[in-house]
Design an enzyme around this catalytic site. Structure first.
Site, PDB file in Angstrom:
ATOM      1  N   GLN A 101      -2.231   2.468   9.986  1.00  0.00           N
ATOM      2  CA  GLN A 101      -0.939   2.514   9.289  1.00  0.00           C
ATOM      3  C   GLN A 101       0.095   3.334  10.059  1.00  0.00           C
ATOM      4  O   GLN A 101       1.293   3.092   9.948  1.00  0.00           O
ATOM      5  CB  GLN A 101      -1.098   3.131   7.886  1.00  0.00           C
ATOM      6  CG  GLN A 101      -1.841   2.267   6.899  1.00  0.00           C
ATOM      7  CD  GLN A 101      -3.295   2.668   6.819  1.00  0.00           C
ATOM      8  OE1 GLN A 101      -3.894   3.049   7.822  1.00  0.00           O
ATOM      9  NE2 GLN A 101      -3.881   2.586   5.649  1.00  0.00           N
ATOM     10  N   ASP A 151      -1.979  10.801  -1.945  1.00  0.00           N
ATOM     11  CA  ASP A 151      -2.294   9.774  -2.949  1.00  0.00           C
ATOM     12  C   ASP A 151      -2.610  10.384  -4.302  1.00  0.00           C
ATOM     13  O   ASP A 151      -2.564   9.703  -5.321  1.00  0.00           O
ATOM     14  CB  ASP A 151      -3.478   8.925  -2.477  1.00  0.00           C
ATOM     15  CG  ASP A 151      -3.028   8.045  -1.332  1.00  0.00           C
ATOM     16  OD1 ASP A 151      -2.961   8.556  -0.199  1.00  0.00           O
ATOM     17  OD2 ASP A 151      -2.682   6.877  -1.576  1.00  0.00           O
ATOM     18  N   ASN A 205      -5.438  12.689   0.574  1.00  0.00           N
ATOM     19  CA  ASN A 205      -4.596  11.771   1.369  1.00  0.00           C
ATOM     20  C   ASN A 205      -5.490  11.002   2.343  1.00  0.00           C
ATOM     21  O   ASN A 205      -6.710  11.183   2.383  1.00  0.00           O
ATOM     22  CB  ASN A 205      -3.500  12.560   2.103  1.00  0.00           C
ATOM     23  CG  ASN A 205      -2.451  11.657   2.726  1.00  0.00           C
ATOM     24  OD1 ASN A 205      -1.959  10.737   2.082  1.00  0.00           O
ATOM     25  ND2 ASN A 205      -2.123  11.874   3.989  1.00  0.00           N
ATOM     26  N   LYS A 206      -4.864  10.171   3.127  1.00  0.00           N
ATOM     27  CA  LYS A 206      -5.580   9.291   4.074  1.00  0.00           C
ATOM     28  C   LYS A 206      -6.620  10.061   4.883  1.00  0.00           C
ATOM     29  O   LYS A 206      -6.384  11.187   5.322  1.00  0.00           O
ATOM     30  CB  LYS A 206      -4.549   8.639   4.997  1.00  0.00           C
ATOM     31  CG  LYS A 206      -5.066   7.667   6.022  1.00  0.00           C
ATOM     32  CD  LYS A 206      -5.918   6.560   5.474  1.00  0.00           C
ATOM     33  CE  LYS A 206      -5.266   5.767   4.369  1.00  0.00           C
ATOM     34  NZ  LYS A 206      -6.228   4.889   3.659  1.00  0.00           N
ATOM     35  N   ARG A 251      -7.181  -0.298  -6.928  1.00  0.00           N
ATOM     36  CA  ARG A 251      -7.464   0.727  -5.904  1.00  0.00           C
ATOM     37  C   ARG A 251      -7.699   2.042  -6.646  1.00  0.00           C
ATOM     38  O   ARG A 251      -6.883   2.428  -7.482  1.00  0.00           O
ATOM     39  CB  ARG A 251      -6.314   0.857  -4.892  1.00  0.00           C
ATOM     40  CG  ARG A 251      -6.297  -0.301  -3.896  1.00  0.00           C
ATOM     41  CD  ARG A 251      -5.421   0.001  -2.702  1.00  0.00           C
ATOM     42  NE  ARG A 251      -6.071   0.879  -1.746  1.00  0.00           N
ATOM     43  CZ  ARG A 251      -5.431   1.427  -0.708  1.00  0.00           C
ATOM     44  NH1 ARG A 251      -4.155   1.201  -0.512  1.00  0.00           N
ATOM     45  NH2 ARG A 251      -6.081   2.203   0.149  1.00  0.00           N
ATOM     46  N   ARG A 257       0.866  -1.184   0.000  1.00  0.00           N
ATOM     47  CA  ARG A 257       0.000   0.000   0.000  1.00  0.00           C
ATOM     48  C   ARG A 257       0.901   1.231   0.000  1.00  0.00           C
ATOM     49  O   ARG A 257       2.122   1.108   0.068  1.00  0.00           O
ATOM     50  CB  ARG A 257      -1.029  -0.003   1.157  1.00  0.00           C
ATOM     51  CG  ARG A 257      -0.698  -0.741   2.410  1.00  0.00           C
ATOM     52  CD  ARG A 257       0.388  -0.118   3.210  1.00  0.00           C
ATOM     53  NE  ARG A 257       0.124   1.283   3.420  1.00  0.00           N
ATOM     54  CZ  ARG A 257       1.035   2.182   3.672  1.00  0.00           C
ATOM     55  NH1 ARG A 257       2.317   1.837   3.737  1.00  0.00           N
ATOM     56  NH2 ARG A 257       0.724   3.452   3.851  1.00  0.00           N
ATOM     57  N   GLY A 258       0.272   2.419  -0.048  1.00  0.00           N
ATOM     58  CA  GLY A 258       1.055   3.642  -0.218  1.00  0.00           C
ATOM     59  C   GLY A 258       1.162   3.909  -1.713  1.00  0.00           C
ATOM     60  O   GLY A 258       1.466   2.996  -2.494  1.00  0.00           O
ATOM     61  N   ALA A 259       0.903   5.162  -2.097  1.00  0.00           N
ATOM     62  CA  ALA A 259       0.755   5.483  -3.520  1.00  0.00           C
ATOM     63  C   ALA A 259       1.948   5.051  -4.390  1.00  0.00           C
ATOM     64  O   ALA A 259       1.761   4.329  -5.384  1.00  0.00           O
ATOM     65  CB  ALA A 259       0.466   6.981  -3.672  1.00  0.00           C
TER      66      ALA A 259
HETATM   67  O1  MRU Z   1      -4.490   3.336   2.236  1.00  0.00           O
HETATM   68  P1  MRU Z   1      -3.007   3.491   2.158  1.00  0.00           P
HETATM   69  O2  MRU Z   1      -2.279   2.913   3.317  1.00  0.00           O
HETATM   70  O3  MRU Z   1      -2.461   3.022   0.833  1.00  0.00           O
HETATM   71  O4  MRU Z   1      -2.812   5.051   2.206  1.00  0.00           O
HETATM   72  C1  MRU Z   1      -1.533   5.605   2.174  1.00  0.00           C
HETATM   73  C2  MRU Z   1      -1.515   7.070   2.335  1.00  0.00           C
HETATM   74  O5  MRU Z   1      -2.521   7.702   2.498  1.00  0.00           O
HETATM   75  C3  MRU Z   1      -0.179   7.741   2.190  1.00  0.00           C
HETATM   76  O6  MRU Z   1      -0.160   8.905   2.943  1.00  0.00           O
HETATM   77  C4  MRU Z   1       0.028   8.094   0.722  1.00  0.00           C
HETATM   78  O7  MRU Z   1      -0.138   6.987  -0.095  1.00  0.00           O
HETATM   79  C5  MRU Z   1       1.364   8.680   0.485  1.00  0.00           C
HETATM   80  S1  MRU Z   1       2.599   7.419   0.463  1.00  0.00           S
HETATM   81  C6  MRU Z   1       4.125   8.065   0.269  1.00  0.00           C
END
Ligand code: MRU
Length: 356
Positions: free
Chosen positions: A199, A240, A250-251, A88, A51-53
Site C-alpha cells: 500500500q 485501524d 495499525n498495518k 474485515r 481499504r483504509g479504516a
Molecule cells: O489493510 P489496509 O490497507 O486497509 O490497512 C490500512 C492501514 O493500516 C492504515 O494505516 C489505516 O487504516 C489508517 S487509514 C487512514
C-alpha cells in the site's frame, strides 16, 4: 485530492449507485467502479478494492443504502449490517459506521428510510473530510516546529497508506504533509513499501506523486538505518483501531518502526479521527488481528514488459507463508496522537481530556 490534475473523492453516490476508485488496480490502472448491491459493497471491502479504516466505514454506510434500495425490509437490513461488520475484523470504523447508520434506521418502516440512510452516509463522509482536514491543521504545527528549527527539508517516514485514498479526502497521516506542502514548507516523505500488499509503494507514493510531493519508496526494513543516520525527522502513521489506553493497532510493521524511532529519539506520531477510537476494549491483546490469504505474500502483481498487469509466484511452491495484516504499538512508543480535536498524549488521560 488530485489524480492527473482532477479533484476526486474516494467514494460518492450517483444515480442510485456507489462509485469507488478500485484500489486493487492502482497505480497502473485508474478505474472507477460501480457498487450496485450490498453484496458488492461487502466484497469490495473484503478484497480491498476499498481499504483504509475511514473508507471502509464509509463504504459500509453506503452498503446499507444499497441494501435499502435492493430490499426495503428490516430483517434484510439487519442481516446486511452483520455481514458488513464481518467483512474485515480489525478496523473499528467499520462497526462504528454500521452502528451509527443502524441507530438511525432500525424500526423505520416508512418510505423515508432511504432518504434518512443517504443523509447519514453522506454525513459520515463529510464529517470524515472535516476531521481529516483538522488533523492536517493540527499536525502541521509539528512539521512547522521542526522546519523552524532545522531550516531545511523535513523528512517524514510513513507506513502503509493512511493517505486520502484510505479516507474520503486528505488522509490522516498524509493530511499534515499536504498542509505543510501547501504552506510552502519543504517536505520529503520516506514511503515504506508495506509488504505484502504494498500500500505504501502502490498508493501512498502514487498519491504523493499526484500532489507533487517529493517522496522515496524504501523497503520496509530500511527505516531503522535511516533513523540511525539522522535522515528521518519524524514518523507519522495512521491506525485501524486505537484503544482508550492509547495503544495503536495499525498495518503490520508499524510496531517495529516505532521501536526504531524510540531507539533513535525520532518522534513517532499517530494520526486518527475519533471514529478510529475503540472506547470499549481494555486490552490490546483482544483486538482481532486479521489474517489474510498467504497468496498475498507468495505472489506479486505488476506490469510485464508489454505493459500488461501480470501476477506471478515468487515463493517456492512448497513453502508455507503466514500473513498477519496488523500489529499493535503500545502507547509508550507513541510520542502523541494527532486528532481532529488537537494533539494529545497517547494515554487514557490524554484522550479523555480531548474527548470528554
Ligand atoms: O489493510 P489496509 O490497507 O486497509 O490497512 C490500512 C492501514 O493500516 C492504515 O494505516 C489505516 O487504516 C489508517 S487509514 C487512514
Amino acid at each position: 485530492m488530485k489524480i492527473e490534475g482532477k479533484e476526486y473523492r474516494t467514494i460518492w453516490f450517483e444515480n442510485n449507485v456507489v462509485k469507488i476508485i478500485d484500489q486493487t488496480k492502482l497505480p497502473h490502472q485508474f478505474i472507477i467502479k460501480d457498487l450496485k448491491t450490498v453484496k458488492e459493497a461487502i466484497n469490495a471491502i473484503k478484497i480491498m478494492e476499498v481499504r483504509g479504516a475511514p473508507l471502509i466505514g464509509a463504504t459500509a454506510a453506503y452498503g446499507l443504502v444499497l441494501a435499502i434500495i435492493e430490499n426495503n425490509d428490516q430483517s434484510f437490513l439487519k442481516k446486511s449490517a452483520e455481514e458488513l461488520i464481518k467483512s474485515r475484523p480489525t478496523a473499528i470504523n467499520l462497526k462504528w459506521a454500521v452502528d451509527r447508520m443502524m441507530n438511525k434506521l432500525l424500526g423505520v418502516n416508512s418510505d423515508k428510510i432511504l432518504e434518512i440512510a443517504l443523509k447519514e452516509a453522506k454525513e459520515i463522509c463529510e464529517e470524515d473530510i472535516k476531521f481529516c482536514e483538522n488533523i492536517g491543521l493540527n499536525g502541521l504545527k509539528i512539521i512547522e516546529q521542526i522546519y523552524n528549527k532545522k531550516k531545511d527539508t523535513v523528512n517524514i517516514l510513513t507506513h502503509c497508506n493512511a493517505g486520502w485514498l484510505a479516507t474520503i479526502n486528505w488522509g490522516t497521516a498524509t493530511s499534515p504533509i499536504y498542509h505543510a506542502h501547501k504552506k510552502g514548507i519543504p517536505v520529503h516523505v520516506w514511503v515504506d513499501e508495506t509488504r505484502p500488499r504494498n500500500q505504501g509503494a502502490n498508493l501512498t507514493s502514487y498519491e504523493l506523486n499526484e500532489e507533487e510531493i517529493p517522496n522515496t519508496i524504501i523497503a520496509d526494513n530500511t527505516g531503522g538505518i535511516l533513523m540511525q543516520r539522522g535522515e528521518v525527522d519524524m514518523c507519522i502513521v495512521g491506525t485501524d483501531r486505537t484503544l482508550a489506553t492509547g495503544d495503536v493497532c495499525n498495518k503490520i510493521g508499524t510496531y517495529l518502526k516505532a521501536l526504531s524511532a524510540k531507539d533513535n529519539d525520532v518522534p513517532f506520531y499517530v494520526a486518527l479521527p475519533s471514529s478510529t477510537i475503540d472506547w470499549d476494549l481494555k486490552d490490546y491483546k483482544d483486538i482481532p488481528i486479521e489474517e489474510r490469504n498467504s497468496e498475498e505474500l507468495s505472489h506479486v502483481e505488476g506490469l510485464d514488459e508489454s505493459g500488461k498487469v501480470k501476477k506471478i509466484r515468487v515463493y517456492p511452491k512448497k513453502s508455507k507463508a503466514m500473513n498477519l495484516a496488523f500489529d499493535v504499538t503500545p502507547s509508550k512508543y507513541v510520542t502523541a496522537l494527532i486528532t481532529e480535536k488537537g494533539i494529545c498524549e497517547a494515554s487514557s488521560d490524554g484522550l479523555r481530556k480531548l474527548f470528554k
